[in-house]
Write a protein that holds these residues in place. Structure first.
Motif, PDB file in Angstrom:
ATOM      1  N   GLY A  60       0.805  -1.228   0.000  1.00  0.00           N
ATOM      2  CA  GLY A  60       0.000   0.000   0.000  1.00  0.00           C
ATOM      3  C   GLY A  60       0.827   1.262   0.000  1.00  0.00           C
ATOM      4  O   GLY A  60       0.280   2.361  -0.023  1.00  0.00           O
ATOM      5  N   SER A  64       3.558  -0.370  -6.615  1.00  0.00           N
ATOM      6  CA  SER A  64       2.973  -0.732  -7.908  1.00  0.00           C
ATOM      7  C   SER A  64       2.615   0.510  -8.697  1.00  0.00           C
ATOM      8  O   SER A  64       2.841   0.580  -9.915  1.00  0.00           O
ATOM      9  CB  SER A  64       1.707  -1.562  -7.716  1.00  0.00           C
ATOM     10  OG  SER A  64       2.008  -2.743  -7.034  1.00  0.00           O
ATOM     11  N   THR A  65       2.072   1.486  -8.005  1.00  0.00           N
ATOM     12  CA  THR A  65       1.702   2.725  -8.679  1.00  0.00           C
ATOM     13  C   THR A  65       2.935   3.358  -9.308  1.00  0.00           C
ATOM     14  O   THR A  65       2.901   3.809 -10.461  1.00  0.00           O
ATOM     15  CB  THR A  65       1.048   3.688  -7.676  1.00  0.00           C
ATOM     16  OG1 THR A  65      -0.005   2.994  -7.027  1.00  0.00           O
ATOM     17  CG2 THR A  65       0.507   4.909  -8.372  1.00  0.00           C
TER      18      THR A  65
HETATM   19  N1  LIG Z   1      -6.313   3.606  -9.463  1.00  0.00           N
HETATM   20  C1  LIG Z   1      -6.250   4.040  -8.192  1.00  0.00           C
HETATM   21  N2  LIG Z   1      -7.116   4.997  -7.752  1.00  0.00           N
HETATM   22  C2  LIG Z   1      -7.069   5.437  -6.498  1.00  0.00           C
HETATM   23  N3  LIG Z   1      -6.213   5.022  -5.589  1.00  0.00           N
HETATM   24  C3  LIG Z   1      -5.293   4.077  -5.945  1.00  0.00           C
HETATM   25  C4  LIG Z   1      -5.302   3.539  -7.272  1.00  0.00           C
HETATM   26  N4  LIG Z   1      -4.307   2.620  -7.351  1.00  0.00           N
HETATM   27  C5  LIG Z   1      -3.719   2.596  -6.119  1.00  0.00           C
HETATM   28  N5  LIG Z   1      -4.334   3.471  -5.293  1.00  0.00           N
HETATM   29  C6  LIG Z   1      -3.935   3.758  -3.902  1.00  0.00           C
HETATM   30  O1  LIG Z   1      -2.608   4.130  -3.902  1.00  0.00           O
HETATM   31  C7  LIG Z   1      -1.958   3.575  -2.810  1.00  0.00           C
HETATM   32  C8  LIG Z   1      -0.786   2.774  -3.288  1.00  0.00           C
HETATM   33  O2  LIG Z   1      -1.222   1.591  -3.932  1.00  0.00           O
HETATM   34  P1  LIG Z   1      -0.209   0.537  -4.595  1.00  0.00           P
HETATM   35  O3  LIG Z   1       0.684   1.291  -5.504  1.00  0.00           O
HETATM   36  O4  LIG Z   1      -1.003  -0.540  -5.189  1.00  0.00           O
HETATM   37  O5  LIG Z   1       0.599  -0.003  -3.357  1.00  0.00           O
HETATM   38  P2  LIG Z   1       1.591  -1.234  -3.278  1.00  0.00           P
HETATM   39  O6  LIG Z   1       1.807  -1.737  -4.650  1.00  0.00           O
HETATM   40  O7  LIG Z   1       2.817  -0.646  -2.699  1.00  0.00           O
HETATM   41  O8  LIG Z   1       1.005  -2.222  -2.383  1.00  0.00           O
HETATM   42  C9  LIG Z   1      -2.928   2.724  -2.052  1.00  0.00           C
HETATM   43  O9  LIG Z   1      -3.433   3.463  -0.963  1.00  0.00           O
HETATM   44  C10 LIG Z   1      -4.029   2.517  -3.057  1.00  0.00           C
HETATM   45  O10 LIG Z   1      -5.253   2.458  -2.395  1.00  0.00           O
END
Ligand SMILES: Nc1ncnc2c1ncn2[C@@H]1O[C@H](COP(=O)(O)OP(=O)(O)O)[C@@H](O)[C@H]1O
Ligand SMILES: [Mg+2]
Lengths: 332, 337, 565
Positions: A60, A64-65
């Protein structure tokens, strides 16, 4: 060849400057924007050709983002991503499609990322339809070769993804990513969903492929022990921001950031003697929401050594000696 | 798959017998009487004679068995005779299922009505699908855009405003005020040349469009939801990462996967084409199977209602099976053994 | 043939203009019956729509015209006692077919066809819906090829049940010979396309949908019908049927338009068509309780034994109640084209309709007040008239129905102007007309002062209907309240007239008797008639010759219909 490789390895593959990815948050009938989630907030780093950069952090925190924003699977809010000298963030349409052949991604969930209605062969060959002018037979040949390269029976090309185990699916995902012979691959927790017994096989496969194809990896993981095995340098992320970046040895031997220290203290030591004296740093409290991060240093709410300054000022991302980076007021 | 289909078909037989019995029993228990609509001036003895002439004098099980014989044996034999122009056994005295109100074979009535029902309802279904799919796709792809908002509004309206209202509005506007289209469907009309074809088009436009709108509003919602489901799947991201054109991502990956449940819904909805659209048929006087059923119910024409209802039941069972098989064919993850 | 010829001559004079019409020159006639036609054999259906659709094809020996008078169709002359067609003992009637009659297939119409029709309907296993027309028929004899004699088991002062009117047409023996009894329902081809003598023949029939007819090439009048073909479409509802004639003009004729008056008027204002009405025998009336409904009487409540009504037994009060009503207003508010003012409980057929009571057509409040004043009913302190401690306070009941409640409210208004207090009650139709012995709210028990409903009689002969008000028919606990004499009217003179009618055969005499009985009831104000209720249809302005009737099929004279030039 070796000489060439070494000069090449000095070249910059990826340069990320001030990358941010903020997701707007809407609410209500009229869907008014009431805020934003700072999933990735102003991160900067670079990766050299042939190198593997590990990106770690709790689930979180935005790994990934960050990976997706790098590959322009999201349109970043701000920042610049240069792949081999080309600014990816500025590309659109046809140019963007063309550059996708250079950068690929391997996903965490090998089941979900494969189209359930396509055969393995067509999943792998599909990017070839788009980007090459190979004949049907050549494409088929290539798909079989790729399957072979990832250690699978080429005759599986006519099967559907659901007929395979998780490890096999991840191999298919890798073969697919390799199809266009990319230079740079983001591996987003490629082994997190796999059985422990298979994890090592896949990591080894990735390493072998890196050797064969001179690949550059961004290897994302929430697990420091796994990254240790594959990464040359490691970046640590917390709540959308990088907190520390250093070479593998530096990071494991002398972590600087209190968050890195806390993470490392949770990793079991392979050496039983060291393991016996390992001191675990237990962090207090929960990770704050990325929609509403604390003021000052993001880590200040849980930091064991936080000072009043940490609550006020956001620490700068600065370079220390030895090519390592940190964002902490308390580290000199 | 083949074995599965055969097994399902075999299982359907006892199910259908039970259904036919239930329909028969319910209709028998219902308090309507074919002589109930006769004027009060008709004396009770005459009523009783009429009832006996309709076969109501016999006990319930006998009547049921007679119906079964007529429907399951005599009618198919008759069909075969007509198709191959042969005669099997004593075809003169073989009793077919007779409607009480018209005193004619129910199956002939149904066959007579099939063309207009299939044309109007079938076409409205096809047009409904053709409208719904692009709207659903665009709405989902551009979720919360103006297009999506308008689409959502229109489909809510189309879904919640009953067809008898939209039909009436259409008639008042296009027939009474503008005089463009006939308000009454001519079932005797035959298409022979361009002019008569044009007339056929004109008389079909209103019922077809009213129904198509209704179908489309349901289906487009479904399509949109299914698209949204798939758009957020990882494989879509994979497809984008492959550097596919956005159109290919949408049409090859998302649309094809989203269509699987939609195709099932479409298949499950197909029997309704045969069941007719009672209200729309009434309004535009298309006089198809739906209107036949409603007249049968109003006039307590029990053999007609029984047979029609049972045929619908058969179609529903059949199309359920077809939907399942289609699903299996479209989605490689599903295998029937 | 004389009468038929006369009829033709009149029709031609009125509508055809100078040039004589020719068969099939007016194209297609489009008729809409919103109840779709199921079958074209009226003996196997009692639906009006089916019977009327068949009436364009098969015909009886005599029909009723729009005035309710018999007109000869397949005979030259209607048999009567005077012309010797009906026997003196009233037990047989002899019909003589016109010369040269042929079926639409060109074969001759004979007495065998007539006799066959009777046998067909009277067959015990046939389930004939019109068998009541053959009540008391003993035998039907073929005297010769064109003469047929019907023998009754009892004396029939009105022997026109069999073979008269749309419900009793003649079938083609050759076509239906194999369709007797239990076989009747299996003859689908015959039942869907009977061969007839009428102006049209069935060319295509889609059951419960549409009938297509073409002109009968062998029709007895070579100049008729004017239309070459007819489409009789079914389905939908009354309002949209009205629209298709009055607003869109797609159809020429629409049947049975039970639509609210305002809606119909609004549609008619489009100017494409006309709304036409026909009146049968239905009359919305007030029944006056001449017995005492006082609950204190217990078992004797509303019976003869309970004694006369405290104030309605005074004829001045009853007359005043009737005089205070403006019937035209009631028509305008609730009925429109489906109603007209009447002062008779027997308003039709024309020969039976009295004109002796027409004074009631105009409201006269002053006269009503004067009547009450003269009779000693004077307003008390509360404005309500009273005499000897008896207040004029009325309980007025009817069935639940929006038009009836509106009528009640208006009448209450007028009566209160007179100084009469009215309490309104409405009872669910199922209970009011239901005849449940245990319910106090049935119209037979009449535990109220005034009650309102509609009644009528079938056919054109009022003998049975007028017998409703016999002394012996007063409802009482002894006969399970089954009597039909709601006002509890008991008049030996009236009873004598009823008896006399039972033995009178001559139509004119019967009519005189019926009128006399009607006038007696009206002058005694046992019943206050309000509205003569009718059926409503609509036809396009371009359609001429429609003579709508309630006594026969609305298409009874379809042979005379034509396009306006
Ligand atoms: N498309 C999206 N819209 C809104 N919030 C997002 C989206 N994708 C990810 N998030 C939020 O961004 C944050 C980081 O997510 P993510 O990158 O998936 O984390 P990780 O890969 O480190 O577990 C999280 O709080 C997630 O809820
Ligand atoms: Mg992740």
């Amino acid at each position: 060849m070796a000489a060439l490789a070494s000069t090449e390895s000095l070249q910059l593959m990826l340069q990320v400057t001030g990358l941010s990815m903020h997701f707007p948050v809407y609410k209500g009938l009229m869907r008014r924007q009431i805020g934003e989630i700072k999933a990735v907030d102003d991160i900067s780093f670079h990766i050299m050709r042939g190198e593997t950069l590990g990106l770690v952090g709790e689930s979180g925190c935005g790994k990934s983002t960050a990976g997706r924003a790098l590959l322009k699977l999201y349109q970043p809010t701000s920042g610049r991503v240069e792949l081999d000298g080309t600014d990816v963030t500025a590309l659109e349409g046809e140019d963007l499609r063309r550059i996708r052949t250079d950068m690929q991604m391997i996903f965490q969930d090998p089941q979900a990322c494969l189209n359930p209605r396509m055969t393995v062969g067509s999943i792998i060959a599909e990017p070839l339809d788009e980007h090459t002018r190979l004949s049907r037979r050549q494409k088929r040949q290539k798909a079989r070769e790729l399957l072979d390269a990832v250690g699978m029976n080429p005759d599986y090309e006519n099967r559907y993804p659901h007929e395979f185990s998780g490890g096999q699916r991840q191999r298919i995902g890798i073969a697919r990513a390799l199809a266009l012979e990319p230079k740079f691959i983001v591996c987003d927790e490629p082994i997190a969903a796999l059985d422990v017994s298979i994890q090592a096989q896949v990591v080894n496969l990735l390493e072998d492929l890196q050797q064969q194809h001179q690949l550059t990896y961004l290897f994302i993981s929430h697990d420091l022990s796994m990254v240790r095995h594959i990464a040359d340098r490691i970046a640590v992320m917390y709540l959308g921001k990088l907190v520390e970046l250093a070479s593998r040895e530096q990071l494991y031997q002398s972590p600087q950031h209190p968050y890195t220290k806390a993470l490392l203290s949770a990793v079991p030591e392979p050496d039983p003697e060291k393991e016996a004296i390992r001191e675990r740093i237990i962090l207090q409290g929960d990770v704050p929401s990325p929609a509403n991060p604390p003021s000052g240093c993001n880590f200040s709410t849980r930091c064991p050594i936080a000072q009043e300054q940490c609550m006020r000022e956001t620490p700068a991302w600065r370079e220390l000696e030895g090519g390592r980076y940190i964002a902490c007021h308390m580290v000199q | 798959m083949f074995n599965y289909t055969i097994r399902r078909l075999l299982f359907a037989i006892p199910t259908l017998f039970v259904i036919s019995f239930l329909i028969f029993a319910i209709l028998d228990l219902a308090p309507n009487d074919p002589t109930g609509n006769l004027p009060l001036t008709i004396p009770p003895e005459v009523r009783e004679n009429i009832r006996i002439s309709l076969g109501l004098g016999e006990p319930f099980p006998i009547r049921y068995l007679k119906w079964c014989q007529q429907f399951f044996i005599n009618e198919p034999l008759n069909l075969i005779e007509q198709w191959f122009d042969i005669s099997i056994g004593d075809s003169e005295n073989r009793l077919r299922v007779q409607s009480w109100a018209t005193r004619s074979p129910v199956v002939d009535l149904i066959v007579e009505r099939l063309p207009q029902t299939l044309w109007v309802l079938g076409l409205s279904y096809v047009i409904g699908i053709l409208i719904a799919i692009p709207i659903g796709v665009i709405s989902a792809y551009k979720q919360y855009s103006i297009f999506d908002q308008i689409g959502t509004f229109i489909s809510m309206v189309g879904f919640s405003v009953p067809t008898f209202f939209t039909g009436l509005v259409c008639i008042v506007f296009f027939s009474s005020t503008l005089g463009w289209f006939p308000s009454i469907y001519d079932t005797t009309h035959e298409v022979t040349d361009l002019a008569s074809f044009w007339f056929q088009v004109k008389q079909m436009i209103m019922p077809v469009m009213v129904l198509a709108l209704f179908n489309a509003s349901q289906l487009s919602r479904f399509m949109r939801a299914s698209m949204l489901d798939n758009l957020s799947q990882d494989y879509v991201r994979t497809a984008r990462a492959k550097g596919l054109k956005e159109r290919s991502v949408l049409l090859i990956h998302v649309l094809r996967n989203s269509l699987i449940p939609v195709v099932t819904v479409i298949a499950l909805g197909l029997p309704q084409i045969f069941a007719g659209a009672i209200i729309t048929e009434q309004i535009f006087r298309v006089n198809g199977l739906g209107q036949l059923l409603i007249i049968g119910i109003q006039g307590a024409d029990i053999p007609l209602v029984q047979t029609l209802t049972f045929i619908f039941a058969v179609l529903i069972v059949l199309f359920n099976l077809i939907a399942d098989i289609l699903y299996g064919m479209l989605d490689p993850r599903i295998r029937y053994e | 043939m004389k009468k038929a010829l006369l009829c033709t001559a009149v029709a031609a004079g009125l509508f055809a203009g100078p040039a004589m019409a020719e068969r099939g020159t007016d194209g297609q006639l489009k008729i809409l019956y919103w109840q779709a036609v199921s079958i074209l054999n009226p003996f196997l259906s009692s639906g009006t729509k089916d019977i009327e659709a068949a009436s364009a094809v098969i015909e009886p020996l005599a029909k009723y015209n729009e005035k309710g008078n018999m007109v000869a169709i397949l005979v030259d002359e209607i048999p009567t006692v005077e012309n010797g067609g009906v026997s003196e003992d009233l037990k047989s009637i002899t019909w003589k077919l016109s010369d040269g009659l042929v079926w639409s297939d060109g074969t001759k119409v004979t007495s065998a066809d007539v006799a066959f029709t009777a046998a067909y309907c009277m067959h015990p296993e046939g389930g004939c819906a019109q068998v009541s027309n053959f009540t008391d028929v003993e035998s039907v004899e073929e005297i010769d090829e064109s003469t047929v004699k019907v023998n009754f088991s009892v004396a029939k002062p009105f022997p026109y049940g069999p073979f008269v009117g749309t419900q009793s047409p003649i079938l083609n023996k050759a076509q239906f010979a194999d369709c007797m009894g239990a076989k009747a329902p299996e003859c689908t081809d015959a039942n869907f396309g009977p061969i007839g003598t009428g102006p049209f023949m069935v060319s295509e029939f889609k059951a419960n949908d549409v009938v297509s007819y073409v002109a009968n090439p062998n029709y007895r009048d070579p100049a008729k019908p004017a239309f070459a073909s007819v489409i009789l479409k079914g389905g939908g509802d009354a309002a949209s049927a009205a629209r298709s004639v009055l607003e869109t003009g797609e159809f020429d004729y629409a049947w049975n338009l039970q639509v609210e008056p305002e809606i119909l008027n609004q549609m008619a204002s489009a100017g494409k068509g006309k709304v036409v009405s026909s009146y049968g025998t239905s009359v919305e009336r007030l029944m006056v309780n001449l017995s005492n409904p006082d609950p204190a009487l217990g078992d004797k409540r509303s019976t003869l034994e309970g004694g006369p009504h405290p104030f309605l037994s005074d004829i001045a009060v009853r007359k005043a109640l009737s005089l205070a009503i403006d019937r035209q207003t009631l028509v305008d508010v609730g009925y429109g084209s489906a109603g007209q003012v009447t002062c008779n409980v027997l308003p039709a057929p024309e020969i039976y309709a009295s004109t002796a009571n027409d004074a009631c057509k105009t409201q006269d409040m002053d006269a009503a007040k004067k009547l009450l004043d003269d009779a000693g009913w004077v307003p008390g302190g509360d404005g309500i008239r009273a005499k000897d401690g008896v207040r004029l306070s009325i309980l007025y009941q009817t069935s639940t129905n929006s038009v009836r409640q509106a009528t009640q409210a208006i009448i209450k208004q007028w009566w209160s102007e007179l100084g009469i207090e009215t309490e309104l009650r409405n009872i669910d139709g199922g209970v009011f007309f239901g005849g449940d012995q245990s319910s106090p709210d049935t119209f037979q028990k009449f535990f109220a002062d005034i009650e309102m409903y509609t009644n009528n009689f079938d056919g054109t002969d009022p003998e049975k209907y007028m017998a409703n008000w016999l002394c012996s028919d007063i409802p009482s606990p002894a006969d399970q309240w089954l009597g039909s004499n709601m006002p509890r009217y008991c008049n030996p003179e009236y009873d004598a007239l009823v008896a006399k009618m039972g033995s009178t055969a001559k139509l004119e005499d019967r009519a005189a008797l019926a009128k006399q009985m009607n006038d007696m009831l009206m002058q005694d104000v046992a019943i206050i008639p309000l509205i003569h209720r009718g059926g409503v249809s609509a036809h396009a302005n371009s359609l001429e010759g429609v003579k709508m009737t309630d006594w026969d099929s609305e298409l009874w004279n379809i042979a005379d219909w034509k396009r306006a030039k």
